[in-house]
Design a protein around this motif. Structure first.
Motif: not given
Length: 173
Positions: A104-116
């Motif tokens: 939903d916003s670029a700042e969450w991409l690395s966080a989301w990838l790690a959670a995934d």
């Protein structure tokens, strides 16, 4: 910046957990500033995909805490909150099926990838996600040993210290 951490090369979710480590009896934190975030992104080949700013650092620290609560205590709500920031978009390309993360916003991409990545590990072999058995170590690893009995983040560091302590104790007794 050279990555100062003692254990590198773990899967993304565990590598995120290992952004905190013990050094000279003190807890160190690679994600204490944006320079550390840049270092982590570079180590994991994400420097061109993910932003390296304060918002992204805060999101990644949030994901690190969520991953830790999940693997250490079985608490899933915070991890699901991180995962709520994105999804996988599946498409068919000329080279075949492709999964592309959307956040939903670029700042969450690395966080989301790690959670995934943690979800992937939990699906395949949850029993292979381990914390180092050394009492003064906070590092995590994916046990790739044949029989799944690895105990140390590194045999050269923590495993050797434990063996030396046992040897010293046996000689003293």
């Amino acid at each position: 910046m050279r990555d100062p951490r003692p254990l590198l090369g773990e899967p993304l979710a565990l590598d995120l957990l290992n952004t905190t480590w013990m050094s000279a009896g003190e807890l160190r934190d690679l994600l204490a500033d944006v320079d550390g975030l840049r270092c982590w992104l570079t180590t994991n080949g994400l420097e061109k995909r993910c932003p390296a700013d304060e918002k992204a650092r805060i999101a990644l620290v949030c994901a690190r805490e969520a991953v830790l609560r999940t693997v250490a205590h079985g608490e899933i709500d915070d991890l699901n909150t991180v995962l709520d920031h994105g999804r996988l978009r599946r498409t068919l390309t000329t080279t075949g099926p492709q999964d592309e993360p959307e956040v939903d916003s670029a700042e969450w991409l690395s966080a989301w990838l790690a959670a995934d990545d943690l979800l992937r590990m939990l699906t395949r072999a949850p029993d292979r996600i381990k914390q180092c058995a050394h009492e003064n170590c906070v590092l995590w690893f994916h046990d790739t040993s044949k029989n799944g009995t690895r105990r140390w983040c590194s045999m050269a560091a923590c495993g050797n210290r434990a063996k030396a302590a046992r040897h010293y104790s046996a000689k003293r007794d």
